[in-house]
Write an enzyme that holds these catalytic residues in place. Sequence first.
Site, PDB file in Angstrom:
ATOM      1  N   ARG A   1       0.926  -1.215  -0.008  1.00 11.66           N
ATOM      2  CA  ARG A   1       0.165   0.244  -0.125  1.00 11.66           C
ATOM      3  C   ARG A   1       0.314   1.543   0.008  1.00 11.66           C
ATOM      4  NH1 ARG A   1      -2.641   3.858   3.475  1.00 11.66           N
ATOM      5  NH2 ARG A   1      -4.715   4.556   3.079  1.00 11.66           N
TER       6      ARG A   1
ATOM      7  N   SER B   1     -13.321  -3.197   0.910  1.00 16.31           N
ATOM      8  CA  SER B   1     -13.183  -2.904   1.981  1.00 16.31           C
ATOM      9  C   SER B   1     -14.779  -3.219   2.128  1.00 16.31           C
ATOM     10  CB  SER B   1     -11.960  -2.092   2.029  1.00 16.31           C
ATOM     11  OG  SER B   1     -10.955  -2.515   1.859  1.00 16.31           O
TER      12      SER B   1
ATOM     13  N   LYS C   1      -6.286   4.873   9.384  1.00 17.19           N
ATOM     14  CA  LYS C   1      -7.486   5.563   8.971  1.00 17.19           C
ATOM     15  C   LYS C   1      -7.507   6.651   9.399  1.00 17.19           C
ATOM     16  CE  LYS C   1     -11.122   3.122   6.255  1.00 17.19           C
ATOM     17  NZ  LYS C   1     -10.486   3.840   5.409  1.00 17.19           N
TER      18      LYS C   1
END
Length: 208
Positions: A38, A107, A136
């Site tokens: 990521r 997700s 997040k």
Amino acid sequence: MFNRRLYLVISGEACKGRDLVAVATAAIKGGVDVIQLREKQLDNPAFLASALRLKEALVPHGVPLVINDNLWVAQACGATGIHVGNSDIQPLAIRAKWPSCGILGYSIEYEKQLYTPEAAAADYLALSPVFATPTKTDTVTEWKLEGVRHIRSLTNKILVAIGAIHEGNAADVIKAGADCLAVVSAICAAPDPERAAAAIRLQIEKAL
């Protein structure tokens, strides 16, 4: 079929200045069996370079590489698959553009997403986040254990739990119904990533 148990989500930033490949390799020794790269901060050439280097290191271990939210990089590096969220390119579009995609993760941030064609097209659904986490900041739902149990009761899809998961809560999340745990900081930022991964993997195996 996605049958993995310990999922490392890795980035250069998460490794706190340490070599990403070294951290990933140590984590595999500890029991990580799938890795997602990521790199939200990198441009495509830098992201691809990192992906190619990581993939080369994973091949001897038989660990699949999943790319986060970049179809071009995923295809260009020959990754096994891709993981996308609600605001990224959607699973149905990925299936159309990349028919040979081996692992497609999606997700889920609220319950209604569970009933969409996009969710149906994914190989696994990631409940994000299970617990609130600094990595997040745009959280829609903090699922917690009750949320994991609830979604488990509604679907037979593979569920990957992510968000502030560590050795201390790993067993509880598996018992709540997660099939696989995705971990970032508890492994990437650990003084000993191999030991950290092994400790979490042990809790997973105990809870199964």
